[in-house]
Design a protein around this motif. Sequence first.
Motif: not given
Lengths: 495, 379
Positions: A20-32
Amino acid sequence: MEMPAPDMAVMARRSEIIAALRAIIPGEGVISDPASLRPWESDGLTAYAQVPLVVALPENTAQVAAVLRWCNANGVKVVPRGSGTSLSGGALPLADGVLLGLSRLNQVLDIDYADRVAVVQPGVTNLAITQAVEERGFYYAPDPSSQIACSIGGNVAENSGGVHCLKYGLTTNNVLGVELVLIDGEIVRLGGRQLDPQGLDLLGIVIGSEGLLGVVTEVTVRILPRPETARAVLLGFPSVESAGQCVAEVIGAGIIPAGMEMMDRPAIHAAEAFVNVGYPLDVEALLIVELDGPSAECDYLIDEVAKIAAANGAVTSRVSTNEAERLSFWAGRKAAFPAVGRISPDYFCMDGTIPRRRLPDVLQRMEQLSLAYGLKVANVFHAGDGNLHPLILYDANKPGELAQAEAFGADILRLCVEVGGVLTGEHGVGVEKRDLMPAMFSETDLAHQERVKSAFDPGLLLNPGKVFPLLHRCAEMGRVHVHHGKLPFPELPRF
Amino acid sequence: MLRPSSISELAEAIGTARASGQRLELRGGGSKAGIGQQRETTILSMQGFAGVIDYDPPELVLTAGAATPLAEIEALLAAQGQMLAFDPYDHGRLFGSAEAATLGGVIAAGVSGSRRLSAGAVRDHFLGFRAVSGRGEAFIGGAKVVKNVTGYDLPKLMANSWGRLAALTEVTLKVLPRPRASATIVLPGLSDEAAILAMAQAMGSQAEVAAAAHVPAALCNPALTALRLEGFAPSVQARTQMLLALFKPQGPDVLLEADSAALWDGIRHAAPLAGEGTLWRINVPPTAGAQVTQPLAAMGAYWLYDWAGGLIWLQLPPGADGLAVRAAASAAGGHAVLVRGDGGGLPILHPESPGVAALSARVKAAFDPDGILDPHRFG
Ligand SMILES: Cc1cc2nc3c(=O)[nH]c(=O)nc-3n(C[C@H](O)[C@H](O)[C@H](O)COP(=O)(O)OP(=O)(O)OC[C@H]3O[C@@H](n4cnc5c(N)ncnc54)[C@H](O)[C@@H]3O)c2cc1C
């Protein structure tokens, strides 16, 4: 220190949350991935660590709003984070929560010299604001010693101070407006470029709310013309009482110095051994008083201060004759924490405020406690406003000493409250002093504060486990833990 | 009128009102009773909570009962060479009645005068309080020291809340040394635009201007732009020279001390705007000042500027449309409060955006769930 038990159901939905977060923040902005999450596990209070569920680094307000809206709708907790320099664990992550980093919102949006304001995004560092306006002779006054690293969003959340806040105020006195995203994704503007609030002063309550009420996505600060000159005087006293009396008389003479800092004997010796700036070693207390303004004013006031100091038995009195000398007076003070770190394997840094008149009394009681606990303490204070930073020296490798140091620290904070002071003057409650809150506030007092929280965040999803005691149980907490002199952010000067 | 004299009596009075759904209007000295809509309410007098509780000058902190008269506090501080730096004033003067303001009223109404520009507002000097909320419960907020970040900054919320959240019984304020010397530099004959430019220039200089105001030619011919300097004598002298040099082309002059005191007293109380019609207090970014007043000139408005242009006191003739004032203030990103006179049904306080209004309502309900402290004064 305990955090609320993580919600297993939320943890089980981890991959759905990441998607869900990746759908909101494109690119490298989600670290998992686990290795990349590690560096996010602590803020400046490294005694506590918790790897977050996931880190989200939005690029703009719209993404912040979308993340919050989604988390709110899905019952997922959110911990806002600026630069992670909090000394009270305010940005400590949650195992079942999204760590929302604001560092990519790092633009200076507008500078208006005629109205004397700068509009910046929350990830801009405190010092960068001054750097953006200094070519025109302006600066942003609040100057926490972490200013090269800490973000203005974090400053707003903690209502941070600095050595110059005696004359120029804390963050709250220098911010005119914010854009705030509420947990349901609604974007509101509080304050603006004008001076007074329109209705209820919601801006005033958001500043210092430690990330519990909303996420700050834009800040309008006041900027000031840089004073023409600044000069400092270094004063040594045979007793802490006489130094304290000097401080009272300077203020009694109508002088509000730009900064007025005190160190006790152990702190002076540690600092001098570390930086070698010529501090007198045969005194019990050292005062650094800085005056700023037109040079006619500085000259006049330096004289006045020196006279008051002499009348109070000062045995050393040195006036800075140039900028290099002024900075050298400060160098020892700024290096006080790492200096103490060299003489002791570990130390805790406390942050209580007391009515200044109680200083000799409090220092005496602290000395008694020090003897009783068998632990040394070195003191540095923001003498002008009574904000104490006692450093408790201990060795975590000696069995039982850590627990002793913790108990000593809690006793000091209770002492501050007992003499009419408070638990924290500038570092915030966070997780660190959370459980000591009942020493200052009754259940009814806390309930009135907690209902404000609910008005902003009814689901209690924003930064839970901070500020308010979980079970109102008494904990032996309230200090910054430093192990083997390894401070978080070693490059920063210490106040 | 209810007259509780202890916290428990106050809590009981509010509790009783809560149980019966009766609304209460908190009153200190009544100096601001003329502000707000016509209303029928039960007055809850706070007069029982008066008197200085603790004052230690070098500590820079004063604690007093909320109903302590402002004049008493100012005299006490002056005797010790100190002051309330936010420069409060008495609304009695604005309504042509006796001086009656209390400390609590000044805080609740967020009353700051000319020095607010440099020294901050009530909110910036309000450190802590005891109060009884609209729930009928006694509680505290803030503390009695100048530097504190423990818990939410509830004093900020109480300042400017107009008594709609809680009844303050005891307040702690930061006090500051009274300046040992002062000087006022005046620039004659400037237009509004030129005056606002000059004030911005002064504020951006190293002269550390304490207050900056402009009275246009319609009220005082020639127009007068006034810049106040405060501090120790050698500093005030140096900065006076700085401003005289900076404004040489405008033909600056230095006012005599006595004239200067009268001038600032008049500006603080909007004295040139006494009389018929409605009186507005408009808050905007300083350089927007002239742009706000310009469209209102044709309606017969008179005004003066304080806070380097950021505060406009504006008078409209009786019957003139106050909505135009609101529109001009909004367009400049600011807001306008109706202080005196009949606004033809307009709300006294500037309406907030829907999101902020909803949030404010929730915060208000947190302290006063039944609206006991909202006597329909503000619509
Ligand atoms: C070496 C050192 C020296 C220091 N010296 C001082 C000093 O002199 N004076 C002083 O007051 N403090 C000092 N501090 C403490 C610290 O730097 C301040 O509290 C600072 O304001 C924290 O900023 P940050 O960006 O690092 O915030 P973080 O540590 O990331 O976060 C702090 C709090 O703010 C919240 N937060 C952060 N950004 C936002 C946002 N955009 N919206 C909502 N909430 C947000 C977080 O949830 C958290 O509760 C020092 C720290 C260090 C390490």
